[in-house]
Design a protein around this motif. Structure first.
Motif, mmCIF file in Angstrom:
data_model
loop_
_atom_site.group_PDB
_atom_site.id
_atom_site.type_symbol
_atom_site.label_atom_id
_atom_site.label_comp_id
_atom_site.label_asym_id
_atom_site.label_seq_id
_atom_site.Cartn_x
_atom_site.Cartn_y
_atom_site.Cartn_z
ATOM 1 N N TYR A 157 4.155 -22.171 -28.571
ATOM 2 C CA TYR A 157 4.412 -20.753 -28.320
ATOM 3 C C TYR A 157 3.782 -20.288 -27.014
ATOM 4 O O TYR A 157 4.325 -19.409 -26.324
ATOM 5 N N GLY A 158 2.622 -20.845 -26.653
ATOM 6 C CA GLY A 158 1.930 -20.412 -25.442
ATOM 7 C C GLY A 158 0.997 -19.255 -25.712
ATOM 8 O O GLY A 158 1.001 -18.650 -26.794
ATOM 9 N N ASP A 159 0.173 -18.945 -24.722
ATOM 10 C CA ASP A 159 -0.869 -17.937 -24.885
ATOM 11 C C ASP A 159 -0.431 -16.525 -24.500
ATOM 12 O O ASP A 159 -1.176 -15.570 -24.737
ATOM 13 N N ASP A 160 0.717 -16.381 -23.878
ATOM 14 C CA ASP A 160 1.140 -15.053 -23.447
ATOM 15 C C ASP A 160 1.457 -14.159 -24.651
ATOM 16 O O ASP A 160 1.803 -14.636 -25.740
ATOM 17 N N ALA A 161 1.348 -12.852 -24.433
ATOM 18 C CA ALA A 161 1.734 -11.903 -25.469
ATOM 19 C C ALA A 161 3.243 -11.973 -25.690
ATOM 20 O O ALA A 161 4.006 -12.225 -24.751
ATOM 21 N N PRO A 162 3.710 -11.764 -26.911
ATOM 22 C CA PRO A 162 5.153 -11.841 -27.165
ATOM 23 C C PRO A 162 5.898 -10.692 -26.494
ATOM 24 O O PRO A 162 5.356 -9.591 -26.354
ATOM 25 N N PRO A 163 7.147 -10.925 -26.062
ATOM 26 C CA PRO A 163 7.961 -9.840 -25.495
ATOM 27 C C PRO A 163 8.172 -8.740 -26.526
ATOM 28 O O PRO A 163 8.285 -9.011 -27.730
ATOM 29 N N THR A 164 8.238 -7.509 -26.068
ATOM 30 C CA THR A 164 8.424 -6.361 -26.957
ATOM 31 C C THR A 164 9.685 -5.595 -26.594
ATOM 32 O O THR A 164 10.232 -5.748 -25.491
ATOM 33 N N LEU A 165 10.117 -4.765 -27.510
ATOM 34 C CA LEU A 165 11.328 -3.971 -27.329
ATOM 35 C C LEU A 165 11.147 -2.981 -26.180
ATOM 36 O O LEU A 165 10.045 -2.458 -25.961
ATOM 37 N N GLU A 166 12.208 -2.709 -25.462
ATOM 38 C CA GLU A 166 12.139 -1.770 -24.337
ATOM 39 C C GLU A 166 11.803 -0.367 -24.812
ATOM 40 O O GLU A 166 12.153 0.034 -25.935
ATOM 41 N N ASP A 167 11.090 0.380 -23.968
ATOM 42 C CA ASP A 167 10.652 1.728 -24.331
ATOM 43 C C ASP A 167 11.824 2.635 -24.703
ATOM 44 O O ASP A 167 11.710 3.490 -25.583
ATOM 45 N N ALA A 168 12.969 2.449 -24.031
ATOM 46 C CA ALA A 168 14.110 3.324 -24.258
ATOM 47 C C ALA A 168 14.632 3.254 -25.688
ATOM 48 O O ALA A 168 15.291 4.186 -26.150
ATOM 49 N N SER A 169 14.318 2.164 -26.398
ATOM 50 C CA SER A 169 14.824 2.004 -27.768
ATOM 51 C C SER A 169 13.765 2.235 -28.839
ATOM 52 O O SER A 169 14.049 2.064 -30.024
ATOM 53 N N HIS A 170 12.554 2.605 -28.436
ATOM 54 C CA HIS A 170 11.492 2.790 -29.434
ATOM 55 C C HIS A 170 11.838 3.886 -30.439
ATOM 56 O O HIS A 170 11.595 3.745 -31.642
ATOM 57 N N ASP A 171 12.377 4.994 -29.966
ATOM 58 C CA ASP A 171 12.722 6.080 -30.883
ATOM 59 C C ASP A 171 13.788 5.636 -31.879
ATOM 60 O O ASP A 171 13.739 5.985 -33.066
ATOM 61 N N ALA A 172 14.754 4.870 -31.386
ATOM 62 C CA ALA A 172 15.811 4.386 -32.278
ATOM 63 C C ALA A 172 15.249 3.417 -33.314
ATOM 64 O O ALA A 172 15.656 3.420 -34.479
ATOM 65 N N ALA A 173 14.299 2.574 -32.906
ATOM 66 C CA ALA A 173 13.696 1.615 -33.832
ATOM 67 C C ALA A 173 12.908 2.331 -34.920
ATOM 68 O O ALA A 173 12.753 1.806 -36.023
ATOM 69 N N GLY A 174 12.405 3.509 -34.595
ATOM 70 C CA GLY A 174 11.858 4.383 -35.610
ATOM 71 C C GLY A 174 10.429 4.112 -36.039
ATOM 72 O O GLY A 174 9.679 3.342 -35.434
ATOM 73 N N GLU A 175 10.079 4.754 -37.146
ATOM 74 C CA GLU A 175 8.709 4.748 -37.652
ATOM 75 C C GLU A 175 8.261 3.353 -38.068
ATOM 76 O O GLU A 175 7.091 2.989 -37.897
ATOM 77 N N ALA A 176 9.165 2.576 -38.601
ATOM 78 C CA ALA A 176 8.793 1.242 -39.060
ATOM 79 C C ALA A 176 8.387 0.355 -37.888
ATOM 80 O O ALA A 176 7.424 -0.417 -37.993
#
Length: 490
Positions: free
Chosen positions: A358-377
């Motif tokens: 997997y490597g030591d880097d942090a995992p990629p995360t969802l783009e900021d523009a979709s955070h609201d759509a992804a919601g509370e969970a």
């Protein structure tokens, strides 16, 4: 048909053809008998589905041993493919993670019986997703035991059917948000990392979510089908790992199965009834046959029932974990084997070889523009307490719907044994929370007192000190403020 015995170590290749107007058919056991091959794993048969076949006979099973996977194997080529293993003839097997020609995200289906290597194969794909900047959401419905190394190496890791539902709802909402945003931009297809990352949702042991009688089957089937329909053009892929290929094991949805069959379909060791299902579902042509994958590569030797053995213990034989057929590849009837993933012997904790992959880097995360759509969970994905509350709400919704159902009415069966349990926060999370809530740097003793007062399970001083060292030495925002004092680097 007679075949000359090959010299020791020699590979024999036979080119067979039936007359024009006929379709080639064959019986694998009869073919092995005709060729006097006691070990059927030494023979490989590939056909063109019509008149011709190539029969390759090896001196021993060519897939008995394969090398370990490397980080270089997992880097996507210009066609969006990664190297996952080798065919029986030594050629590299490639699996597509993304189609740059069409801008399409992929659908993935992984079949296999218990012990066939599903978990290790999924680990390979998840490690490749991380290394290629793909955002991974994983729900491991074996209580997190199938792919434990993925927990801190993916953007969102879940372990319960309720979390799977929350993930699916969020992913469908993200796909809808991307569609609307791309429409405003005039974009008709997904362009990787421009600016959004590719996003995959994987469900391990998906049969537990989709089989007949599962409490969330109806909604899960709908959401997976919806994500499969709308996600491809906006960079949203969906993958299922399951025990069997029967329609009833995957939500009973012809539409769902049809969509998944267009994706990357991998078949590891299977049950005896699966071949007919594969043919009837169109995953294989009617004339195709697959050489069965045994549980081990032990040769069957007939000996007198009255023979006296010096040692009654059976010799260890190589296992066949990772052997498979890539049904969506260019050679669907050619047996292959995945590169070795992780340590050969079981490890007492997380496998260091898999973690290194997997490597030591942090995992990629969802783009900021979709955070609201992804919601509370999505916002609560790293907060065990909030996630448990959201899962409880999903459970309560399902229970309420079941209570409304008229007695005796046919429909989904809902009979959970008990409500979802709140996942116990890890010590390292409790330590970090104590530091985050403090207004000044804290000593290890102060942190211990705060952790003991948070209402969780009692911990020892040594466990708190180990957690502090892990936080300070890891890629986190916890630092030493002074000798013996710790704080959050705000």
């Amino acid at each position: 048909m007679s075949v000359l015995a090959p010299a020791a170590g020699e590979v024999v290749e036979l080119m067979l053809e039936v007359p024009q107007g006929q379709v080639l058919e064959y019986n694998l056991p009869a073919l092995c008998s005709a060729l006097d091959i006691a070990d059927p794993t030494r023979i490989a048969v590939e056909t063109d589905g019509l008149r011709r076949a190539i029969v390759t006979i090896y001196p021993s099973n060519p897939l008995a041993e394969v090398r370990a996977v490397t980080a270089e194997d997992l880097v996507m080529d210009r066609h969006g493919r990664i190297a996952v293993g080798v065919y029986h003839n030594g050629r590299t097997v490639k699996r597509r993670l993304y189609d740059p020609a069409t801008g399409s995200a992929q659908r993935f289906l992984l079949f296999g019986t218990t012990g066939a290597g599903k978990s290790r194969t999924l680990q390979l794909e998840l490690a490749a997703e991380k290394r290629n900047g793909i955002v991974s959401w994983v729900c491991d419905l074996k209580n997190g035991q199938s792919v434990p190394e993925a927990r801190d190496n993916v953007d969102w890791f879940g372990t319960t059917p309720e979390e799977a539902i929350l993930m699916l709802r969020a992913a469908v909402n993200v796909a809808q948000e991307r569609m609307e945003r791309y429409s405003r931009l005039g974009r008709t297809a997904f362009i990787r990392d421009a600016p959004d990352p590719l996003h995959h949702l994987r469900i391990e042991e998906a049969n537990r979510l989709l089989e007949k009688g599962a409490p969330y089957r109806e909604e899960a089937t709908y959401l997976i089908r919806e994500l499969g329909r709308t996600g491809r053009s906006v960079g949203e892929g969906i993958g299922l790992s399951a025990q069997a290929s029967h329609l009833e094991e995957l939500g009973g949805s012809d539409t769902l199965r049809a969509m998944l069959k267009e994706g990357e379909v991998t078949l590891l060791r299977w049950s005896s009834s699966m071949m007919r299902q594969l043919v009837s579902d169109g995953l294989l042509p009617a004339t195709a046959q697959l050489m069965p994958i045994p549980k081990s590569l032990r040769n069957v030797e007939l000996r007198s029932q009255f023979a006296i053995d010096a040692d009654d213990d059976e010799e260890d034989a190589p296992g066949t974990q990772g052997m498979a057929y890539l049904l969506s590849g260019p050679h669907p009837t050619a047996m292959m084997r995945h590169f070795r993933i992780g340590s050969i012997a079981p490890t007492p904790g997380l496998d260091p070889e898999i973690l290194a992959l997997y490597g030591d880097d942090a995992p990629p995360t969802l783009e900021d523009a979709s955070h609201d759509a992804a919601g509370e969970a999505y916002a609560a994905r790293h907060d065990p307490v909030k996630m448990a509350m959201l899962c409880q709400a999903v459970y309560d919704e399902a229970q309420e719907e079941e209570d409304k159902r008229p007695a005796g009415k046919a429909g989904k069966s809902y009979s959970p044994a008990k409500p979802p349990r709140a996942a116990a926060p890890r010590i390292i999370d409790r330590v970090r929370a104590a530091l985050a809530n403090a207004s000044a740097p804290m000593s290890a003793e102060d942190v211990l007192a705060a952790v003991l007062a948070d209402g969780g399970k009692e911990v020892r001083p040594g466990s708190v000190r180990n957690a502090l060292l892990e936080l300070v030495n890891g890629d986190t925002d916890v630092v030493r403020a002074d000798r013996g004092l710790y704080t959050i680097d705000r």
